[in-house]
Design an enzyme around this catalytic site. Structure first.
Site, PDB file in Angstrom:
ATOM      1  N   GLU A   1      -0.033  -3.372   2.422  1.00  0.00           N
ATOM      2  CA  GLU A   1       0.068  -4.729   1.878  1.00  0.00           C
ATOM      3  C   GLU A   1       1.490  -5.293   1.978  1.00  0.00           C
ATOM      4  O   GLU A   1       2.147  -5.154   3.002  1.00  0.00           O
ATOM      5  CB  GLU A   1      -0.512  -4.762   0.460  1.00  0.00           C
ATOM      6  CG  GLU A   1      -1.992  -4.337   0.445  1.00  0.00           C
ATOM      7  CD  GLU A   1      -2.700  -4.622  -0.856  1.00  0.00           C
ATOM      8  OE1 GLU A   1      -2.436  -5.654  -1.490  1.00  0.00           O
ATOM      9  OE2 GLU A   1      -3.552  -3.792  -1.239  1.00  0.00           O
TER      10      GLU A   1
ATOM     11  N   ASP B   1     -10.274  -9.694  -5.537  1.00  0.00           N
ATOM     12  CA  ASP B   1      -9.382  -8.583  -5.195  1.00  0.00           C
ATOM     13  C   ASP B   1      -8.727  -8.089  -6.488  1.00  0.00           C
ATOM     14  O   ASP B   1      -8.879  -8.685  -7.560  1.00  0.00           O
ATOM     15  CB  ASP B   1      -8.335  -9.043  -4.177  1.00  0.00           C
ATOM     16  CG  ASP B   1      -7.847  -7.895  -3.289  1.00  0.00           C
ATOM     17  OD1 ASP B   1      -7.861  -6.734  -3.749  1.00  0.00           O
ATOM     18  OD2 ASP B   1      -7.449  -8.163  -2.144  1.00  0.00           O
TER      19      ASP B   1
END
Length: 661
Positions: free
Chosen positions: A517, A311
């Site tokens: 997020e 990521d």
């Protein structure tokens, strides 16, 4: 022999020599021959590559630090656009194609001419791009239980992504969100592993359906209208303690296998090209450093043959605090089995550290070769060597009417009707289109950004109606009602205004602001102000339907008794007409909750099957309605039936009277 003849022979010999060299060169570059098997091409190219060229393939950088020189001299394997990273504001498909082709020309200009692969987050349509079709987020799509719809959305998304010259998407997210306090819960289809498994059908939509004779675990991309997909985030990202983003998932091996792994097994069977590792930990071990799960389980047990990607700055976060020992982070992640690293900025440091680790025999060359072979396998399989440069042939696919119609269908199917009337005998929905005057209220009625949610144009989303093209719910209402109906809009009306206007009914649209997020992690799960005030002022005075725009269940229990009808609309995207299609009865409600709607946050985490399960609305709940057209047809049929019955009774009576004289 004359001097002229000697000169001529010399020239002819030179031409022959150059032609021979050219033929040898063509024959020599086996990896550039599309007729050769992919495995042969990979092997041939690997045999020609230096360590520097191999490590370059393992690097993914953000477009903001990419240029033709960097691509050529550092042998960069991949470039990405992070959330909101675009060539220029409101960039067209042509702007995107031109930018990406410039980067590609740099890669092709390197010694071996290995094309780079450009990646982007396309998690609910091509969501970074102006004028793209924005589909409902996964939280809504899970409520459809419609795998074919997911596949069609994947195919449409692939076309729009390819229209901008991009061959690789960081989607789908196949997390199983077990706690709605998690800020990424809207990226998850469901709290139930089976629904998430079913919705992996989006992968054949994105990549194409694998051929019948395909080997398990091998990546597949079916041509220039398809893209490489990425199953993410491996593994357990949706199960963290208290729903904290990037936190620790505490669960035993059986629990991990039964809840969080099944969708990965399905994705691999369907030929997914890449898998992204999660920021989170499993029982205290960071996933980016978890060799047992990434290499031992994903690659060896599940037989995944594509490449594993980190990521964004994922390897930096192996240490606490992040980036406190970058060399260790590089070592731990590569040893764990990460093949491509989303650096995304300090690529020189990454290349330097990894090179030293290999030269000092800390990381074996076999691990580097494994990573690069996997990356090249995906590139060869998807035809990137044959078609490295994008063209403008698909630009009309971006935001096409066909795709917007599909998104509108998706919105209709995601809507979940939680309440319809204060008692069963007096339903409020469907609403009549022809009334003297109706009220539309709430923060989310006329706000395209709120309607789309996070990961739209910008990483954290946007507010207002100018950042992309679409139809707000207010705009959809105005289009849906009869021309004689007066539509009055107030985002936060007071009760006196509502009382004094004799509205036939009100549509209240409230919910959460956009987030992505960690910014979306919430301990309270409340709607944004003045939502509660709007509900109280409006629903206490006039019949009302409340439409909730949110990425997850939020606190609604205190208001349910005052609401006549309640609709969970999730994050529907750009096509607001899908909401009004169902509110006004052109279509019926069909959606069923894919996650439990709690009464109070104190109950969380609470999932179907838990011993303390006491929800406001249980998993699988959803009232259904018929469309107005079906209602009319049924009423007409019933009326005909009644008339026939009366006629039969009359005839029977007359005959019996006649016979009894």
């Amino acid at each position: 022999m004359s001097r002229a003849n000697v000169h001529l022979l010399g020239v002819l010999w030179l031409f022959w020599w150059l032609a021979s060299i050219g033929e040898a060169q063509i024959e020599y570059l086996t990896y550039k021959d599309p007729k050769q098997p992919v495995a042969t091409r990979v092997r041939d190219l690997m045999s020609r590559m230096t360590l520097e060229e191999k490590i370059g393939q393992m690097v993914q950088i953000d477009r903001s630090v990419a240029n033709t020189k960097v691509m050529k001299t550092s042998f960069i394997g991949s470039v990405l656009s992070g959330g909101g990273s675009e060539p220029l504001p409101r960039a067209t498909a042509e702007d995107w194609v031109n930018m990406i082709n410039e980067f590609q020309k740099g890669a092709l200009g390197s010694r071996l001419g290995i094309p780079m692969i450009y990646g982007i987050d396309a998690v609910h349509g091509h969501n970074n791009v102006y004028n793209a079709t924005i589909f409902p987020h996964n939280a809504g799509l899970g409520c459809t239980r419609d795998a074919d719809l997911a596949k069609r959305i994947g195919a449409a998304t692939a076309l729009e992504v390819r229209a901008t010259g991009i061959p690789y998407v960081f989607a789908p997210c196949i997390a199983v969100c077990r706690d709605p306090r998690w800020g990424r819960c809207y990226e998850s289809y469901s709290e139930d592993a089976k629904i998430v498994q079913e919705m992996t059908e989006i992968i054949p939509g994105l990549q194409g359906s694998i051929p019948a004779n395909s080997r398990k675990g091998f990546p597949y991309v079916g041509g220039k209208t398809k893209v490489a997909a990425c199953a993410k985030h491996f593994v357990g990202d949706g199960g963290t303690t208290r729903g904290l983003n990037e936190n620790n998932t505490v669960i035993d091996w059986h629990g991990l296998l039964s809840i969080h792994v099944p969708a990965y097994s399905d994705s691999i069977i369907k030929g997914v090209s890449t898998v992204m590792v999660s920021y989170s930990s499993w029982n205290g071990v960071k996933m980016h450093a978890n060799r047992d799960l990434v290499t031992g389980f994903l690659k060896n047990t599940l037989k995944f043959k594509g490449f594993v990607i980190s990521d964004w700055q994922g390897i930096d976060r192996i240490t606490s605090p992040p980036d406190s020992n970058y060399t260790y982070s590089v070592q731990a992640s590569i040893e764990a089995g990460v093949d491509m690293v989303m650096v995304p900025y300090k690529f020189d440091e990454f290349i330097q550290d990894l090179t030293l680790l290999v030269k000092n025999n800390i990381i074996p060359m076999e691990r580097i070769d494994d990573a690069v072979e996997r990356i090249l396998l995906v590139k060869f399989t998807m035809g990137l060597f044959e078609n490295p440069l994008a063209d403008l042939s698909l630009v009309n696919e971006l935001g096409s009417q066909e795709h917007r119609d599909l998104a509108r269908e998706a919105v209709r199917k995601t809507l979940v009707l939680l309440k319809n009337g204060k008692n069963e005998s007096a339903p409020l929905l469907p609403l009549p289109k022809k009334v003297p005057k109706l009220l539309v209220a709430g923060t989310h009625a006329d706000n395209l950004g709120y309607q789309c949610g996070g990961w739209t144009i910008k990483w954290q989303g946007f507010s207002g109606n100018s950042d992309t093209r679409g139809t707000t719910i207010l705009g959809a209402i105005k289009s849906a009602v009869d021309p004689s109906t007066e539509v009055v809009f107030r985002d936060n009306p007071d009760s006196e205004f509502v009382k004094s206007n004799n509205f036939e009914y009100a549509i209240v649209v409230v919910g959460e602001p956009p987030y992505a997020e960690t910014a979306g992690d919430s301990t309270t799960l409340t709607m944004m102000d003045p939502g509660p005030n709007v509900i109280n002022n409006v629903c206490g005075t006039v019949k009302c339907v409340v439409v909730v725009i949110s990425g997850r269940p939020i606190v609604i229990e205190p208001y349910v008794s005052s609401i006549d009808a309640l609709v969970a609309a999730w994050l529907p995207g750009t096509e607001g007409q899908g909401v009004t299609d169902v509110l006004f009865g052109d279509y019926g409600f069909t959606g069923k909750l894919a996650r439990t709607w709690f009464k109070s946050v104190d109950q969380l985490p609470m999932n179907v099957g838990d011993p303390h399960y006491d929800p406001l609305f249980p998993f699988g709940f959803g009232l259904t309605t018929e469309s107005v057209k079906d209602l009319v047809a049924r009423s007409t049929s019933a009326a005909v039936g009644v008339r026939t019955s009366i006629f039969t009774i009359m005839v029977t009576l007359i005959i019996s009277l006649y016979l009894t004289g």
